[in-house]
Design a protein around this motif. Structure first.
Motif, short mmCIF file in Angstrom:
data_model
loop_
_atom_site.label_atom_id
_atom_site.label_comp_id
_atom_site.label_asym_id
_atom_site.label_seq_id
_atom_site.Cartn_x
_atom_site.Cartn_y
_atom_site.Cartn_z
N MET A 196 0.57 5.34 -6.89
CA MET A 196 -0.08 6.00 -8.02
C MET A 196 -1.25 6.82 -7.47
O MET A 196 -2.00 6.35 -6.64
N SER A 197 -1.39 8.04 -7.95
CA SER A 197 -2.50 8.86 -7.48
C SER A 197 -3.78 8.45 -8.20
O SER A 197 -3.74 7.96 -9.33
N LEU A 198 -4.89 8.67 -7.54
CA LEU A 198 -6.18 8.26 -8.10
C LEU A 198 -6.78 9.37 -8.95
O LEU A 198 -6.62 10.55 -8.64
N PRO A 199 -7.52 8.99 -10.01
CA PRO A 199 -8.28 9.99 -10.77
C PRO A 199 -9.28 10.68 -9.82
O PRO A 199 -9.71 10.09 -8.83
N SER A 200 -9.65 11.92 -10.14
CA SER A 200 -10.52 12.69 -9.24
C SER A 200 -11.85 12.00 -8.98
O SER A 200 -12.36 12.03 -7.86
N GLU A 201 -12.41 11.35 -9.99
CA GLU A 201 -13.69 10.65 -9.78
C GLU A 201 -13.53 9.48 -8.81
O GLU A 201 -14.40 9.20 -8.00
N ALA A 202 -12.37 8.83 -8.87
CA ALA A 202 -12.10 7.72 -7.95
C ALA A 202 -11.94 8.25 -6.53
O ALA A 202 -12.42 7.65 -5.57
N MET A 203 -11.28 9.41 -6.38
CA MET A 203 -11.12 10.03 -5.06
C MET A 203 -12.49 10.35 -4.46
O MET A 203 -12.74 10.12 -3.28
N ALA A 204 -13.38 10.90 -5.30
CA ALA A 204 -14.73 11.24 -4.84
C ALA A 204 -15.48 9.99 -4.41
O ALA A 204 -16.13 9.97 -3.36
N ALA A 205 -15.37 8.92 -5.20
CA ALA A 205 -16.03 7.65 -4.86
C ALA A 205 -15.52 7.12 -3.53
O ALA A 205 -16.30 6.71 -2.66
N LEU A 206 -14.21 7.16 -3.37
CA LEU A 206 -13.59 6.67 -2.15
C LEU A 206 -14.10 7.42 -0.92
O LEU A 206 -14.46 6.81 0.08
N GLN A 207 -14.18 8.72 -1.04
CA GLN A 207 -14.64 9.54 0.07
C GLN A 207 -16.09 9.19 0.44
O GLN A 207 -16.41 8.99 1.61
N VAL A 208 -16.95 9.10 -0.57
CA VAL A 208 -18.36 8.80 -0.33
C VAL A 208 -18.53 7.42 0.31
O VAL A 208 -19.25 7.26 1.29
N PHE A 209 -17.85 6.42 -0.25
CA PHE A 209 -18.01 5.05 0.25
C PHE A 209 -17.38 4.87 1.63
O PHE A 209 -17.92 4.16 2.46
N GLN A 210 -16.25 5.52 1.86
CA GLN A 210 -15.62 5.38 3.18
C GLN A 210 -16.42 6.08 4.27
O GLN A 210 -16.33 5.72 5.42
N ASN A 211 -17.20 7.08 3.89
CA ASN A 211 -18.04 7.78 4.87
C ASN A 211 -19.38 7.09 5.10
O ASN A 211 -20.11 7.46 6.01
N ALA A 212 -19.71 6.11 4.27
CA ALA A 212 -20.98 5.38 4.45
C ALA A 212 -20.87 4.52 5.70
O ALA A 212 -19.91 3.76 5.86
N PRO A 213 -21.85 4.65 6.63
CA PRO A 213 -21.72 3.96 7.91
C PRO A 213 -21.86 2.44 7.87
O PRO A 213 -21.42 1.77 8.78
N GLY A 214 -22.45 1.87 6.85
CA GLY A 214 -22.61 0.42 6.85
C GLY A 214 -22.91 -0.12 5.46
O GLY A 214 -22.98 0.63 4.48
N TRP A 215 -23.09 -1.43 5.40
CA TRP A 215 -23.29 -2.10 4.13
C TRP A 215 -24.56 -1.62 3.43
O TRP A 215 -24.57 -1.44 2.22
N GLU A 216 -25.65 -1.41 4.16
CA GLU A 216 -26.89 -0.98 3.51
C GLU A 216 -26.70 0.33 2.77
O GLU A 216 -27.17 0.50 1.64
N GLN A 217 -26.00 1.27 3.39
CA GLN A 217 -25.73 2.56 2.74
C GLN A 217 -24.82 2.37 1.53
O GLN A 217 -25.03 3.00 0.49
N ARG A 218 -23.82 1.49 1.67
CA ARG A 218 -22.93 1.23 0.54
C ARG A 218 -23.69 0.58 -0.61
O ARG A 218 -23.44 0.90 -1.77
N ALA A 219 -24.60 -0.33 -0.28
CA ALA A 219 -25.39 -1.00 -1.33
C ALA A 219 -26.24 0.04 -2.07
O ALA A 219 -26.35 0.00 -3.30
N ARG A 220 -26.82 0.97 -1.31
CA ARG A 220 -27.64 2.02 -1.93
C ARG A 220 -26.76 2.91 -2.82
O ARG A 220 -27.14 3.25 -3.94
N LEU A 221 -25.59 3.26 -2.32
CA LEU A 221 -24.64 4.06 -3.11
C LEU A 221 -24.25 3.33 -4.40
O LEU A 221 -24.14 3.94 -5.46
N LEU A 222 -24.02 2.03 -4.26
CA LEU A 222 -23.64 1.21 -5.40
C LEU A 222 -24.71 1.27 -6.49
O LEU A 222 -24.39 1.46 -7.67
#
Length: 138
Positions: free
Chosen positions: A1-27
């Motif tokens: 199933m393809s992802l909604p565009s907002e989900a694709m954007a989220a995935l890209q941002v979170f996968q590019n975050a270098p570590g947990w601290e950055q992901r926590a901030r993004l969250l």
């Protein structure tokens, strides 16, 4: 199933975050971007049971596709719910039933940070979405 565009954007941002601290901030940032629910919608009938934090959820069916809005009193949960909304908004009821919550948060790199109670709470939110979608199926 393809992802909604907002989900694709989220995935890209979170996968590019270098570590947990950055992901926590993004969250936290995702949670802050969640539009507030109208106080009239923050009622017991819209509260999701099964969450340790208070979470309210409303959904509207628009031309066969669901749009959900949610709010929580907890910052971390608000972020997680915002990411869940990114994943499910715009889906049909059938697509909604196919969403794999664990897989979604695993792809985002957040699964290890989901405690069992948070995971249960998010599953309760997804279950409530499916109930809303199922209740309106002709």
């Amino acid at each position: 199933m393809s992802l909604p565009s907002e989900a694709m954007a989220a995935l890209q941002v979170f996968q590019n975050a270098p570590g947990w601290e950055q992901r926590a901030r993004l969250l936290m940032q995702w949670g802050e971007r969640l539009p507030p629910l109208d106080p009239a919608e923050r009622i017991e009938a819209n509260r999701v049971h099964g969450c340790e934090s208070q979470v309210w959820l409303v959904g509207v069916l628009h031309q066969g596709h669901w749009q959900f809005a949610a709010s929580s009193d907890a910052r971390l949960i608000r972020g997680l719910v915002a990411l869940l909304l990114a994943r499910v908004n715009g889906l049909t009821a059938e697509q909604l039933r196919e969403v794999d919550l664990a897989d979604w948060f695993n792809q985002l790199g957040l699964s290890r940070q989901l405690s069992p109670s948070r995971s249960n709470g998010l599953n309760a939110v997804l279950q409530r979405m499916a109930e809303l979608a199922g209740a309106s199926t002709p």
